[in-house]
Design a protein around this motif. Sequence first.
Motif, PDB file in Angstrom:
ATOM      1  N   LYS A  41       4.358  -7.978   4.061  1.00  0.00           N
ATOM      2  CA  LYS A  41       3.047  -7.355   4.308  1.00  0.00           C
ATOM      3  C   LYS A  41       3.120  -6.542   5.600  1.00  0.00           C
ATOM      4  O   LYS A  41       3.631  -7.019   6.605  1.00  0.00           O
ATOM      5  N   THR A  42       2.611  -5.348   5.556  1.00  0.00           N
ATOM      6  CA  THR A  42       2.536  -4.517   6.753  1.00  0.00           C
ATOM      7  C   THR A  42       1.077  -4.397   7.163  1.00  0.00           C
ATOM      8  O   THR A  42       0.194  -4.240   6.341  1.00  0.00           O
ATOM      9  N   GLU A  43       0.859  -4.474   8.446  1.00  0.00           N
ATOM     10  CA  GLU A  43      -0.517  -4.417   8.932  1.00  0.00           C
ATOM     11  C   GLU A  43      -0.783  -3.117   9.626  1.00  0.00           C
ATOM     12  O   GLU A  43      -0.011  -2.457  10.150  1.00  0.00           O
TER      13      GLU A  43
END
Length: 101
Positions: free
Chosen positions: A99-101
Amino acid sequence: MENTKGELLPGSYAEVHLKLPSEASTFKLPVNAVIFRTEGVRVAVIGPGGKVALLPVTLGRDYGNSLEVVSGLGGSERIIVNAPDSIEAGQAVRVAEPKTE
């Protein structure tokens, strides 16, 4: 040891480091990447076509939360961590992207 020139004095010491050739590379894996089965110790990897392969490995030292693998891995495998006990060779797997934020 011969000391004809008198270069080594009584009570002297030296620290020596020897680089010995190693036949094979060893790897440290987290304990939860190793599967203990009745047929032997295995590591689950993602094989060709996104299918599970269960590779037989030989363990070396136990470091508590990690284990040394002395044979069975080449170093380029994509290892499955926390594989369920029910995992079988040939099962299709999908790699989750981080997951990239």
